[in-house]
Design a protein around this motif. Structure first.
Motif, PDB file in Angstrom:
ATOM      1  N   PHE A 298      13.862 105.998  -1.717  1.00 14.69           N
ATOM      2  CA  PHE A 298      12.783 106.817  -1.169  1.00 14.69           C
ATOM      3  C   PHE A 298      12.462 106.340   0.251  1.00 14.69           C
ATOM      4  N   PRO A 299      12.066 107.234   1.178  1.00 16.54           N
ATOM      5  CA  PRO A 299      11.940 106.880   2.597  1.00 16.54           C
ATOM      6  C   PRO A 299      11.055 105.671   2.893  1.00 16.54           C
ATOM      7  N   GLU A 300       9.937 105.505   2.173  1.00 18.91           N
ATOM      8  CA  GLU A 300       9.071 104.351   2.434  1.00 18.91           C
ATOM      9  C   GLU A 300       9.684 103.042   1.949  1.00 18.91           C
ATOM     10  N   MET A 301      10.758 103.130   1.186  1.00 21.73           N
ATOM     11  CA  MET A 301      11.343 101.948   0.547  1.00 21.73           C
ATOM     12  C   MET A 301      12.684 101.528   1.144  1.00 21.73           C
ATOM     13  N   PHE A 302      13.457 102.469   1.662  1.00 20.09           N
ATOM     14  CA  PHE A 302      14.826 102.134   2.071  1.00 20.09           C
ATOM     15  C   PHE A 302      14.880 101.167   3.259  1.00 20.09           C
ATOM     16  N   PRO A 303      14.175 101.390   4.365  1.00 22.02           N
ATOM     17  CA  PRO A 303      14.280 100.444   5.489  1.00 22.02           C
ATOM     18  C   PRO A 303      13.891  99.014   5.106  1.00 22.02           C
ATOM     19  N   ALA A 304      12.774  98.847   4.409  1.00 20.05           N
ATOM     20  CA  ALA A 304      12.319  97.506   4.042  1.00 20.05           C
ATOM     21  C   ALA A 304      13.285  96.854   3.056  1.00 20.05           C
ATOM     22  N   SER A 305      13.828  97.621   2.126  1.00 21.67           N
ATOM     23  CA  SER A 305      14.737  97.053   1.130  1.00 21.67           C
ATOM     24  C   SER A 305      16.059  96.649   1.757  1.00 21.67           C
ATOM     25  N   VAL A 306      16.575  97.438   2.697  1.00 23.85           N
ATOM     26  CA  VAL A 306      17.801  97.057   3.407  1.00 23.85           C
ATOM     27  C   VAL A 306      17.559  95.772   4.199  1.00 23.85           C
ATOM     28  N   ALA A 307      16.398  95.682   4.852  1.00 26.20           N
ATOM     29  CA  ALA A 307      16.072  94.453   5.571  1.00 26.20           C
ATOM     30  C   ALA A 307      15.990  93.262   4.625  1.00 26.20           C
ATOM     31  N   LEU A 308      15.418  93.461   3.445  1.00 22.77           N
ATOM     32  CA  LEU A 308      15.314  92.398   2.450  1.00 22.77           C
ATOM     33  C   LEU A 308      16.694  91.955   1.983  1.00 22.77           C
ATOM     34  N   HIS A 309      17.567  92.902   1.669  1.00 23.52           N
ATOM     35  CA  HIS A 309      18.894  92.572   1.153  1.00 23.52           C
ATOM     36  C   HIS A 309      19.735  91.818   2.172  1.00 23.52           C
ATOM     37  N   HIS A 310      19.621  92.194   3.440  1.00 23.59           N
ATOM     38  CA  HIS A 310      20.522  91.655   4.462  1.00 23.59           C
ATOM     39  C   HIS A 310      19.886  90.583   5.350  1.00 23.59           C
ATOM     40  N   GLY A 311      18.676  90.157   5.037  1.00 22.72           N
ATOM     41  CA  GLY A 311      18.074  89.075   5.800  1.00 22.72           C
ATOM     42  C   GLY A 311      17.632  89.465   7.196  1.00 22.72           C
ATOM     43  N   LEU A 312      17.262  90.719   7.399  1.00 17.29           N
ATOM     44  CA  LEU A 312      16.772  91.155   8.698  1.00 17.29           C
ATOM     45  C   LEU A 312      15.281  90.838   8.819  1.00 17.29           C
ATOM     46  N   LYS A 313      14.796  90.808  10.036  1.00 12.12           N
ATOM     47  CA  LYS A 313      13.409  90.401  10.301  1.00 12.12           C
ATOM     48  C   LYS A 313      12.475  91.594  10.155  1.00 12.12           C
ATOM     49  N   ALA A 314      11.582  91.533   9.160  1.00 11.01           N
ATOM     50  CA  ALA A 314      10.652  92.624   8.877  1.00 11.01           C
ATOM     51  C   ALA A 314       9.231  92.095   8.934  1.00 11.01           C
ATOM     52  N   VAL A 315       8.336  92.854   9.591  1.00 11.93           N
ATOM     53  CA  VAL A 315       6.981  92.374   9.878  1.00 11.93           C
ATOM     54  C   VAL A 315       5.958  93.471   9.595  1.00 11.93           C
ATOM     55  N   TYR A 316       4.895  93.115   8.907  1.00 13.44           N
ATOM     56  CA  TYR A 316       3.703  93.962   8.836  1.00 13.44           C
ATOM     57  C   TYR A 316       2.756  93.491   9.927  1.00 13.44           C
ATOM     58  N   ALA A 317       2.449  94.370  10.877  1.00 11.64           N
ATOM     59  CA  ALA A 317       1.564  94.024  11.995  1.00 11.64           C
ATOM     60  C   ALA A 317       0.115  94.246  11.588  1.00 11.64           C
ATOM     61  N   PRO A 318      -0.727  93.211  11.602  1.00  4.48           N
ATOM     62  CA  PRO A 318      -2.123  93.352  11.150  1.00  4.48           C
ATOM     63  C   PRO A 318      -3.004  94.022  12.204  1.00  4.48           C
ATOM     64  N   HIS A 319      -2.809  95.316  12.380  1.00  5.34           N
ATOM     65  CA  HIS A 319      -3.595  96.084  13.330  1.00  5.34           C
ATOM     66  C   HIS A 319      -5.002  96.303  12.772  1.00  5.34           C
ATOM     67  N   PRO A 320      -5.988  96.571  13.618  1.00 10.84           N
ATOM     68  CA  PRO A 320      -7.353  96.767  13.120  1.00 10.84           C
ATOM     69  C   PRO A 320      -7.472  97.990  12.216  1.00 10.84           C
ATOM     70  N   VAL A 321      -8.112  97.805  11.071  1.00 17.65           N
ATOM     71  CA  VAL A 321      -8.389  98.886  10.124  1.00 17.65           C
ATOM     72  C   VAL A 321      -9.858  98.791   9.732  1.00 17.65           C
ATOM     73  N   HIS A 322     -10.556  99.913   9.798  1.00 16.21           N
ATOM     74  CA  HIS A 322     -11.972  99.985   9.419  1.00 16.21           C
ATOM     75  C   HIS A 322     -12.129 100.663   8.063  1.00 16.21           C
ATOM     76  N   PHE A 323     -13.227 100.343   7.394  1.00 17.69           N
ATOM     77  CA  PHE A 323     -13.695 101.100   6.240  1.00 17.69           C
ATOM     78  C   PHE A 323     -15.090 101.623   6.541  1.00 17.69           C
ATOM     79  N   ASP A 324     -15.441 102.723   5.887  1.00 15.44           N
ATOM     80  CA  ASP A 324     -16.718 103.354   6.199  1.00 15.44           C
ATOM     81  C   ASP A 324     -17.885 102.730   5.451  1.00 15.44           C
TER      82      ASP A 324
END
Length: 715
Positions: free
Chosen positions: A603-629
């Motif tokens: 599935f599209p949200e899963m394929f890029p991250a999973s390929v990076a996981l399998h092949h040892g590529l550098k994957a990062v979640y950037a902690p950008h500002p997120v608000h709640f109401d």
């Protein structure tokens, strides 16, 4: 990509009618009736003396031209129209009342009981310096005190995140030639303006930080400075869009005096981008590089090139408000950067019977019918039949664990990444590709945000990177990023699972496995690495929501995995909701090879991250500002997002309602409401010009990602 995966959280909007007009058709009243009476006997002489009559008013003559039948017709039409309007209003009111009743009857989510935060809506007449700012969450409601000035207490400033003329920049970089809007180079790429402060009591982000990413923390954006140079603040007759007519205007004249109006009619963004690159091609490496400007000058740093790919489709409606956002992206990322970025529209042709690959005439006709003229040259068409030709498979049903969508594997819903992989193969000149959706908006400066996020990601060490990227950082609870990183290390080493270190091995897939790219094997053991490996290495994947292990989540598409041995357990994998992010050429090449050689896909949200996981590529979640109401208790926020007890408890799976009050998630309702309020519209009977003028002026927000924006409005 517009996906109706789950029940969406939507604002209940009142019917707002600006005016109803009924135009009576005009009639020719010039013909006059005969002076002879039909009662006069034929042939009889007219001997009666002429008596001069007092002329009747013109309105009397005109009135007689309306027959009784016409008057009745008009009255009936008006009555019918009134009945329709009243009936529609009543039906809408009943529907709203029924929805409200259902809402009252359903069990409330825990976060709906928390106190709302209102500091987002403080405006430009309440601005304070960052050093004088206290976040709303840090105060009790009874303690809040907002000083509202008669006018804006600060002067607007030009925003320049490029610094191309500084000595520090020129030490390591080639000079940047300025770029222009027009071919005659008389209209420079415009600047934008912001205020050097933030509104009093503005809430702090619940997740992420400006300082950590290197984004200016003491700058806020209102609509005149942010969108004015792109046509917001002047009429269409002058080449603008004329949105500011009904806007609150405190301090606006000072901003308008800082820039010249540009006639955006007949703009050709593709040519402008190409001219900009040609003037600066000596700066770039790879396929876009050129020679040094002077052979006597020592070589300097080459800059990578990035494609910013906006995913759109035939039938998409480009409203005037969206044009402002697109112009801002192109100007700030491509032209003002001296060609570091190129903006592309990747257009999905939904009608699969159109052979766009067989005829240039068909291709151009399809493009021109579905894309505004100013973007024609930067658009690339693709279709599902084209993907079938490019990736013929076979993708066997028996090789799929579970197709929860129940749709064809080539459909954009399940394989949106196919088109991006194909696009990257057609454009080897780019080092990176931002995949961007059309329903994302950003209030800050595009170049500052994307450049800083990329630089921050590139500097992240590989050690415990996957583990840090599967959690959210809550500064008010965790403290600094360093403290958060130490906490992740402590929790990981105390847990039962081994940390991820290099490529992940698992039982062989049904079609075999590709060899790993060079440079993905760790240079030393996990224990011997002192957070050194990976520092300065460009990230292969950057996302804006945490990576999630689907085996620990109730996400509905977690088993849409194709091409692996289904008699074994599914391969290890990760996903990140919302398909926006940056992918490297290396990652897209591996995804391409996995698809056409190995017939692997997910599935599209899963394929890029999973390929990076399998092949040892550098994957990062950037902690950008997120608000709640709302004012979430910090321990509840941490427990909800970082300490999930069962798969069904995941806020990125079974409990996605937790994100409805956030500023960035696929089912957020707060994001669209806040964006429309920032534009000056009334939303949920709140905001708008009267509210802004009565209170502290129009909203002024720091740079923030909003998703999804399903509709926009400027009142």
């Amino acid at each position: 990509m517009d996906k109706s995966r789950f029940l969406r959280f939507s604002s209940v909007l009142p019917l707002r009618t600006k005016g109803l007009y009924h135009q009576v058709p005009s009639h020719d009243l010039s013909a006059q009736a005969t002076p002879y009476s039909d009662a006069t006997p034929f042939g009889s002489p007219i001997l009666t003396p002429v008596t001069r009559r007092t002329p009747k008013p013109r309105w009397s003559k005109n009135f007689r031209r309306f027959s009784v039948r016409r008057i009745v017709t008009v009255c009936v039409a008006i009555a019918l129209l009134a009945t329709l309007v009243l009936g529609g209003y009543q039906r809408r009111q009943r529907r709203l009342e029924e929805e409200a009743a259902r809402d009252r009857e359903r069990p409330k989510h825990h976060w709906e009981f928390y106190e709302t935060l209102d500091g987002f809506y403080n405006g430009v007449r309440s601005l304070v310096k960052l050093s004088d700012w206290t976040p709303e969450q840090s105060q009790q409601r009874s303690e809040l005190n907002t000083t509202v000035h008669h006018d804006v207490p600060m002067e607007p400033v030009l925003v320049d995140p490029y610094h191309f003329g500084s000595e520090k920049f020129l030490e390591d970089n080639y000079p940047v030639s300025p770029c222009f809007i027009d071919e005659d180079e008389k209209i420079p790429a415009p600047d934008v303006f912001a205020y050097p402060g933030i509104p009093a009591n503005m809430p702090a982000p619940h997740f992420g930080s400006y300082n950590n990413l290197g984004i200016t923390p003491d700058m806020c954006w209102e609509r005149f400075g942010r969108l004015g140079p792109y046509g917001y603040s002047y009429p269409k007759e002058e080449g603008g869009l004329g949105f500011s007519v009904n806007s609150e205007r405190a301090g606006a004249d000072k901003i308008l005096a800082k820039f010249d109006k540009i006639d955006w009619r007949n703009m050709n963004w593709d040519r402008a981008q190409k001219r900009c690159f040609e003037k600066n091609k000596h700066r770039f490496g790879g396929g876009g590089g050129g020679a040094s400007p002077s052979s006597d000058e020592p070589p300097k740093k080459k800059v990578p090139r990035t494609a910013f790919v906006l995913r759109t489709w035939t039938g998409y409606e480009y409203d005037d408000i969206h044009l402002l956002s697109l112009r801002a992206m192109i100007n700030e990322l491509a032209l003002k950067s001296g060609g570091e970025y190129d903006i592309h529209l990747l257009v999905h042709v939904k009608d699969e019977s159109i052979p766009i690959w067989a005829s240039e005439e068909v291709y151009q006709d399809t493009l021109r019918k579905n894309v505004p003229a100013e973007f024609w040259g930067m658009a690339t068409l693709w279709s599902v039949p084209l993907m079938r030709l490019y990736y013929p498979g076979p993708f066997l049903k028996e090789d799929n664990y579970q197709n929860m969508a129940g749709s064809d594997i080539y459909g954009v819903y399940r394989s949106a990444h196919f088109a991006l992989q194909w696009f990257s193969q057609q454009h080897p000149e780019y080092d990176f590709f931002w995949n961007w959706e059309m329903d994302v908006r950003f209030t800050g400066h595009h170049y500052e945000f994307h450049n800083q996020v990329a630089q921050w990601a590139d500097m992240q060490p590989r050690k415990l990177l996957w583990e840090r990227s599967q959690r959210v950082w809550i500064p008010d609870l965790h403290g600094s990023w360093e403290n958060f990183s130490q906490l992740v290390e402590k929790e990981t080493l105390a847990g039962k699972e081994a940390p991820i270190w290099g490529p992940v091995d698992f039982p062989t897939a049904s079609h075999g496995m590709l060899p790993h790219p060079n440079g993905t094997k760790p240079p030393r053991s996990f224990e011997d690495d002192n957070y050194e490996w990976g520092v300065g290495e460009p990230a292969d994947l950057i996302v804006f929501d945490p990576f999630v292990d689907p085996d620990k989540s109730a996400w509905v598409f977690r088993l849409d995995v194709t091409g692996y041995n289904t008699t074994l357990a599914p391969p290890p994998r990760r996903y990140a909701i919302i398909t926006i992010g940056r992918l490297s050429k290396r990652l897209l090449n591996v995804m391409h090879d996995e698809t056409y050689k190995m017939r692997h896909t997910m599935f599209p949200e899963m394929f890029p991250a999973s390929v990076a996981l399998h092949h040892g590529l550098k994957a990062v979640y950037a902690p950008h500002p997120v608000h709640f109401d709302r004012r979430w208790p910090l321990d509840v926020l941490d427990r909800t997002y970082n300490h999930v007890e069962t798969p069904n408890d995941s806020p990125f799976g079974g409990q996605e309602h937790n994100n409805q009050g956030g500023s960035f998630y696929y089912n957020s309702g707060f994001s669209g409401a806040m964006w429309r309020r920032w534009l000056g519209a009334v939303d949920n009977n709140e905001g708008g010009r009267q509210f802004e003028e009565k209170n502290s002026g129009r909203m002024c927000l720091r740079g923030l990602l909003y998703h999804p924006i399903k509709f926009e409005r400027v009142d």
